[in-house]
Design a protein around this motif. Sequence first.
Motif, PDB file in Angstrom:
ATOM      1  N   PHE A 141       0.612  -1.079   0.065  1.00  0.00           N
ATOM      2  CA  PHE A 141       0.134  -0.122   0.077  1.00  0.00           C
ATOM      3  C   PHE A 141       0.446   1.190   0.064  1.00  0.00           C
ATOM      4  O   PHE A 141       0.823   2.194  -0.657  1.00  0.00           O
ATOM      5  N   GLU A 142       1.272   1.252   1.253  1.00  0.00           N
ATOM      6  CA  GLU A 142       2.867   2.816   0.993  1.00  0.00           C
ATOM      7  C   GLU A 142       3.507   2.553  -0.031  1.00  0.00           C
ATOM      8  O   GLU A 142       3.848   4.114  -1.178  1.00  0.00           O
ATOM      9  N   PHE A 143       4.292   1.516  -0.288  1.00  0.00           N
ATOM     10  CA  PHE A 143       4.923   1.512  -1.728  1.00  0.00           C
ATOM     11  C   PHE A 143       4.750   1.182  -3.690  1.00  0.00           C
ATOM     12  O   PHE A 143       4.504   2.659  -4.268  1.00  0.00           O
ATOM     13  N   ASP A 144       3.397   0.863  -3.920  1.00  0.00           N
ATOM     14  CA  ASP A 144       2.918   0.573  -5.180  1.00  0.00           C
ATOM     15  C   ASP A 144       1.993   1.581  -5.297  1.00  0.00           C
ATOM     16  O   ASP A 144       1.792   2.670  -6.027  1.00  0.00           O
ATOM     17  N   HIS A 145       0.729   2.542  -3.990  1.00  0.00           N
ATOM     18  CA  HIS A 145      -0.056   2.772  -4.001  1.00  0.00           C
ATOM     19  C   HIS A 145       0.276   4.248  -3.833  1.00  0.00           C
ATOM     20  O   HIS A 145       0.026   5.168  -4.748  1.00  0.00           O
ATOM     21  N   ARG A 146       0.472   4.720  -2.707  1.00  0.00           N
ATOM     22  CA  ARG A 146       0.994   6.118  -2.299  1.00  0.00           C
ATOM     23  C   ARG A 146       2.872   6.702  -2.664  1.00  0.00           C
ATOM     24  O   ARG A 146       3.177   7.818  -2.561  1.00  0.00           O
ATOM     25  N   LYS A 147       3.093   5.539  -2.876  1.00  0.00           N
ATOM     26  CA  LYS A 147       4.473   5.644  -3.683  1.00  0.00           C
ATOM     27  C   LYS A 147       5.465   6.451  -2.540  1.00  0.00           C
ATOM     28  O   LYS A 147       6.135   8.185  -2.901  1.00  0.00           O
ATOM     29  N   ASN A 148       5.284   6.120  -0.935  1.00  0.00           N
ATOM     30  CA  ASN A 148       6.297   6.489  -0.466  1.00  0.00           C
ATOM     31  C   ASN A 148       7.012   5.847   0.657  1.00  0.00           C
ATOM     32  O   ASN A 148       6.672   4.762   0.835  1.00  0.00           O
ATOM     33  N   MET A 149       8.230   5.428  -0.539  1.00  0.00           N
ATOM     34  CA  MET A 149       9.449   4.046   0.278  1.00  0.00           C
ATOM     35  C   MET A 149       9.886   4.396   1.826  1.00  0.00           C
ATOM     36  O   MET A 149      10.006   3.737   2.351  1.00  0.00           O
ATOM     37  N   ARG A 150       9.605   5.733   1.743  1.00  0.00           N
ATOM     38  CA  ARG A 150      10.252   6.442   3.264  1.00  0.00           C
ATOM     39  C   ARG A 150       9.426   5.257   4.297  1.00  0.00           C
ATOM     40  O   ARG A 150       9.706   4.398   5.126  1.00  0.00           O
ATOM     41  N   ALA A 151       7.860   5.459   3.988  1.00  0.00           N
ATOM     42  CA  ALA A 151       7.046   4.833   5.125  1.00  0.00           C
ATOM     43  C   ALA A 151       6.636   2.869   4.645  1.00  0.00           C
ATOM     44  O   ALA A 151       6.687   2.526   6.183  1.00  0.00           O
ATOM     45  N   ALA A 152       6.906   2.606   3.196  1.00  0.00           N
ATOM     46  CA  ALA A 152       7.433   1.183   3.410  1.00  0.00           C
ATOM     47  C   ALA A 152       8.722   1.007   3.398  1.00  0.00           C
ATOM     48  O   ALA A 152       8.860  -0.382   4.208  1.00  0.00           O
ATOM     49  N   ARG A 153       9.827   1.417   3.753  1.00  0.00           N
ATOM     50  CA  ARG A 153      10.957   0.302   4.289  1.00  0.00           C
ATOM     51  C   ARG A 153      11.428   0.597   5.582  1.00  0.00           C
ATOM     52  O   ARG A 153      11.328  -0.798   6.325  1.00  0.00           O
TER      53      ARG A 153
END
Length: 593
Positions: free
Chosen positions: A157-169
């Motif tokens: 959700f964070e990486f593919d949908h919101r493009k938020n790498m920091r949260a996904a990491r």
Amino acid sequence: MAQAIERLLETTVEQLHTFLKLKVVTEHEAKQVARRRRNLERALLQKEVTAKHYFRYIQYEHNVQLLLKRRMKNLGAKALTRSEKRILKRALFQQTSRVFFLFNRASRKFPMDWTVWKSYFKYCLQTSSFRLASRVLGRALARLPNLEELWLLAISFEFDHRKNMRAARIIAQRSLRQLINSQLLWREYFRIELYYLCRQIFQRQYLGLPIPQKEERDVSHAKDIFSDETNHGQILLRDDDASEDDREEDQLALDEEFNLAYQDSVSEESSSSAPERTSSVSFSFWEGGVVLLVFKHILGRWKTDDSFLASLVELVMETPFSPQVLKNEIRNLVLFHLRTQENCRFALMKGWFHTSNDAFQSDAFIDQLKEIILDIPKKDVLNRCCQLMDSLSLEEDFKASFLKWVDNNVILVDSSEGERRDLQESNDNLSQLVETWQQMKDEQDREDIERSIIGRLEQQIFHQTGVDTNQALFLIQFLNGEMGTLTSMNNLECLEKVRNLYDKLLYYCPMNVSIIRMAIHVEQGQKKQNLQRLRKLFDAWCELEGNTCIDCWLKYISLERRHNENRKVAQLYWKAMKMLQNKAEFIERFSMI
């Protein structure tokens, strides 16, 4: 109970009055909605309430919301004042908030039910409530921290949908601290680091910006990736209070920290006969330093898991815009650590020659195959080499010369008599164990024996000389519960093991149509079918028998029709018309579906 129901429904009176005043609903319909809500609320206050009662109430409110939207769209053509339109929008927003309110009540009533959280999250995405979806995932992770699927959903959700790498990491690292032995989570963490790097490189090339040069950095920053954080209790997916500029600055600072110096850490194997490779070459973030660091951790933990490591190698080789330095280092690691693991070697070969920008070099390809045969002199490896040459449409002269070289220089080995004898003895012991399991009555003893049977079967299926298809099918029959009722695992665990078995069988036997059809049969027998997995299996079936078999196309089309994929149905129809030889029979049977 009546007072509690009236207190919960008094907030909807003003909303119904607004729709009634503006003639969106009639008086009879308003009374019917109020009566239906009162009955559903009464069902929620019963003692034996389940999640299905909440889902029934939510489905009804969602249907009311869709009906109100449709009627408001029809009213839009009529003359309405600006204030009336504003009042209608506010009333419709209250209806959406009511669905969220019911989901919130269900999640508080059943905090350990994964289906409730999943439905709540999907509705948030459907209504574009991304901030609320992030909070829902945070609450779900606090309740179900040992659920792999939930962590994977949060990372995606964070990486593919919101493009938020920091949260996904951050989520990926916390999931690995919680479930450090999960291969799915390690692979997902590896995937997001690789995709983020390739995406950054693509953006810079598209904008015409230069790739930053390599800089020496302190390795301690990179080691912080896998260190424990101070606040374990907080599970926050994103800092919603921070502004976009602050998040962008944090992301740039984090990227600078990941410009790390990658050093080889193979000092533990200094006693081996092979010369030790002590590479002091540093790798920056733009050269794949973070990806290499994650791969080294995975390699140290699952050095003997051939299929898992091969999937990572194939991912690196096939991902567009992967740095060539990263590919070269992955290749060196595979050749140095995993020379005798055939899946990794073949995954490296496929990716290395398929994604090469240069012209295909047949001589280099044959040399690589010769090295594989010398390192792994087995008959099944030779067969896979021939299959790889056929997939690349290599000329027959090269194939004939390669086979002649193998006959003259390599002695291929098969199962020795001692291995066969050990395997036969283990099969006899296994049959006795199954008979004992069938006669057991104590649940605890049955559970222990079930675990033992499953472990033995998994060890015997994929031995060094190939794959035992009969044992694999026996284990699938055992896991499906056809031999009895399993008590050691639930249905989801059994289904996941069956899927992994079919994946391994299809990896070793990709041309076996019977295995593909059995895998489709198992997947279609589930209550919640995996559509993406079924499509891959049907694609493989149609690719193998698409010229002669009409049933594969008709079953594939029926699957897409059940999921209302009309565009996909049309594509499959014209693809079948292009491949099938007997088109008249296909058209006749297609018209009868």
